[in-house]
Structures are given as C-alpha cells and as structure tokens.
Design a protein around this motif. Structure first.
Motif, PDB file in Angstrom:
ATOM      1  N   ILE A  21       5.729 -30.805  37.476  1.00 24.34           N
ATOM      2  CA  ILE A  21       5.820 -31.343  36.079  1.00 24.34           C
ATOM      3  C   ILE A  21       4.517 -32.144  36.080  1.00 24.34           C
ATOM      4  O   ILE A  21       4.197 -33.153  36.841  1.00 24.34           O
ATOM      5  CB  ILE A  21       6.957 -32.027  35.365  1.00 24.34           C
ATOM      6  CG1 ILE A  21       6.665 -32.221  33.982  1.00 24.34           C
ATOM      7  CG2 ILE A  21       7.151 -33.481  35.897  1.00 24.34           C
ATOM      8  CD1 ILE A  21       7.884 -32.738  33.059  1.00 24.34           C
ATOM      9  N   ARG A  23       1.298 -33.879  33.214  1.00 23.14           N
ATOM     10  CA  ARG A  23       0.662 -34.452  31.930  1.00 23.14           C
ATOM     11  C   ARG A  23      -0.473 -33.619  31.578  1.00 23.14           C
ATOM     12  O   ARG A  23      -1.444 -33.675  32.497  1.00 23.14           O
ATOM     13  CB  ARG A  23       0.835 -35.932  31.957  1.00 23.14           C
ATOM     14  CG  ARG A  23       2.108 -36.769  32.038  1.00 23.14           C
ATOM     15  CD  ARG A  23       1.669 -38.127  32.217  1.00 23.14           C
ATOM     16  NE  ARG A  23       1.131 -38.448  33.578  1.00 23.14           N
ATOM     17  CZ  ARG A  23       0.660 -39.472  33.939  1.00 23.14           C
ATOM     18  NH1 ARG A  23       0.593 -40.613  33.268  1.00 23.14           N
ATOM     19  NH2 ARG A  23       0.073 -39.676  35.125  1.00 23.14           N
ATOM     20  N   ILE A  24      -0.736 -33.082  30.570  1.00 26.10           N
ATOM     21  CA  ILE A  24      -1.914 -32.445  30.126  1.00 26.10           C
ATOM     22  C   ILE A  24      -2.742 -33.631  29.911  1.00 26.10           C
ATOM     23  O   ILE A  24      -4.071 -33.442  30.620  1.00 26.10           O
ATOM     24  CB  ILE A  24      -1.702 -31.703  28.821  1.00 26.10           C
ATOM     25  CG1 ILE A  24      -0.720 -30.589  29.339  1.00 26.10           C
ATOM     26  CG2 ILE A  24      -3.091 -31.119  28.333  1.00 26.10           C
ATOM     27  CD1 ILE A  24      -0.429 -29.833  28.015  1.00 26.10           C
ATOM     28  N   ASN A  34       2.984 -32.455  25.792  1.00 27.94           N
ATOM     29  CA  ASN A  34       2.018 -33.044  26.594  1.00 27.94           C
ATOM     30  C   ASN A  34       2.200 -32.756  28.320  1.00 27.94           C
ATOM     31  O   ASN A  34       1.589 -33.451  29.158  1.00 27.94           O
ATOM     32  CB  ASN A  34       1.601 -34.440  26.509  1.00 27.94           C
ATOM     33  CG  ASN A  34       0.354 -35.016  27.248  1.00 27.94           C
ATOM     34  OD1 ASN A  34      -0.478 -34.359  27.176  1.00 27.94           O
ATOM     35  ND2 ASN A  34       0.460 -36.160  27.843  1.00 27.94           N
ATOM     36  N   VAL A  36       3.422 -29.638  31.302  1.00 26.35           N
ATOM     37  CA  VAL A  36       3.323 -28.365  31.647  1.00 26.35           C
ATOM     38  C   VAL A  36       3.865 -28.320  33.028  1.00 26.35           C
ATOM     39  O   VAL A  36       3.938 -29.189  33.831  1.00 26.35           O
ATOM     40  CB  VAL A  36       1.802 -27.698  31.726  1.00 26.35           C
ATOM     41  CG1 VAL A  36       1.296 -27.329  30.330  1.00 26.35           C
ATOM     42  CG2 VAL A  36       0.922 -28.644  32.737  1.00 26.35           C
ATOM     43  N   ILE A  38       3.537 -26.878  36.690  1.00 22.88           N
ATOM     44  CA  ILE A  38       2.366 -26.263  37.352  1.00 22.88           C
ATOM     45  C   ILE A  38       2.684 -26.368  38.930  1.00 22.88           C
ATOM     46  O   ILE A  38       3.717 -27.079  39.244  1.00 22.88           O
ATOM     47  CB  ILE A  38       0.776 -26.779  37.480  1.00 22.88           C
ATOM     48  CG1 ILE A  38       0.809 -28.280  37.737  1.00 22.88           C
ATOM     49  CG2 ILE A  38       0.417 -26.579  35.932  1.00 22.88           C
ATOM     50  CD1 ILE A  38      -0.556 -28.778  37.528  1.00 22.88           C
ATOM     51  N   ASN A  43      -1.195 -29.470  41.045  1.00 24.47           N
ATOM     52  CA  ASN A  43      -1.216 -30.795  40.611  1.00 24.47           C
ATOM     53  C   ASN A  43      -1.971 -31.683  41.530  1.00 24.47           C
ATOM     54  O   ASN A  43      -2.611 -32.705  41.129  1.00 24.47           O
ATOM     55  CB  ASN A  43       0.271 -31.267  40.360  1.00 24.47           C
ATOM     56  CG  ASN A  43       0.453 -32.232  39.614  1.00 24.47           C
ATOM     57  OD1 ASN A  43      -0.284 -33.025  39.185  1.00 24.47           O
ATOM     58  ND2 ASN A  43       1.877 -32.616  39.098  1.00 24.47           N
TER      59      ASN A  43
END
Length: 69
Positions: A21, A23-24, A34, A36, A38, A43
């Motif tokens: 997980i 944070r954008i 906020n 996504v 990935i 990350n």
C-alpha cells in the motif's frame, strides 16, 4: 506499474512483486482516495527517489539507447 501479477501468500515472504500500500501524496497520509496498491519494487523505487530524479534517469536512458539504436 510493471504489468506483472502480484505474488500473494505468507510462505513467500516479501518479494519485488508482493503488493504494497502506498500514499499518492505523503502529506495526506493513508486516507481514502490517497492510497494505491503497487508492488514492493515500485514502492521502494518511489520512496528512494523524487520524481525529478526518476525522470532524469529515464530521459538519459531513453536518449542513450536511441543513440546506440
């Protein structure tokens, strides 16, 4: 980002293609809208370098590879 399937399963441990997980916008924290999912690999790359640095490397690589054709 890398168009590969995520690796799931507790016996595999954390690998490059494990889901992560992110944070954008780090300023806003882990809030709805906020975050996504990935890969750990993406990350790690994203957290280690700013976007400007990543673009500089990508632009350089694109240019040098096109010169060698």
């Amino acid at each position: 980002i890398f168009k590969t399937a995520f690796n799931y399963g507790e016996n595999r441990g954390i690998q490059d293609h494990s889901p992560s997980i992110d944070r954008i916008n780090p300023v806003h924290g882990y809030t709805i809208g906020n975050v996504v999912i990935i890969s750990v690999k993406a990350n790690r790359i994203k957290s280690a370098y700013c976007a400007d640095d990543l673009y500089k490397v990508a632009d350089w690589l694109h240019e040098i590879q096109n010169l060698k054709g």
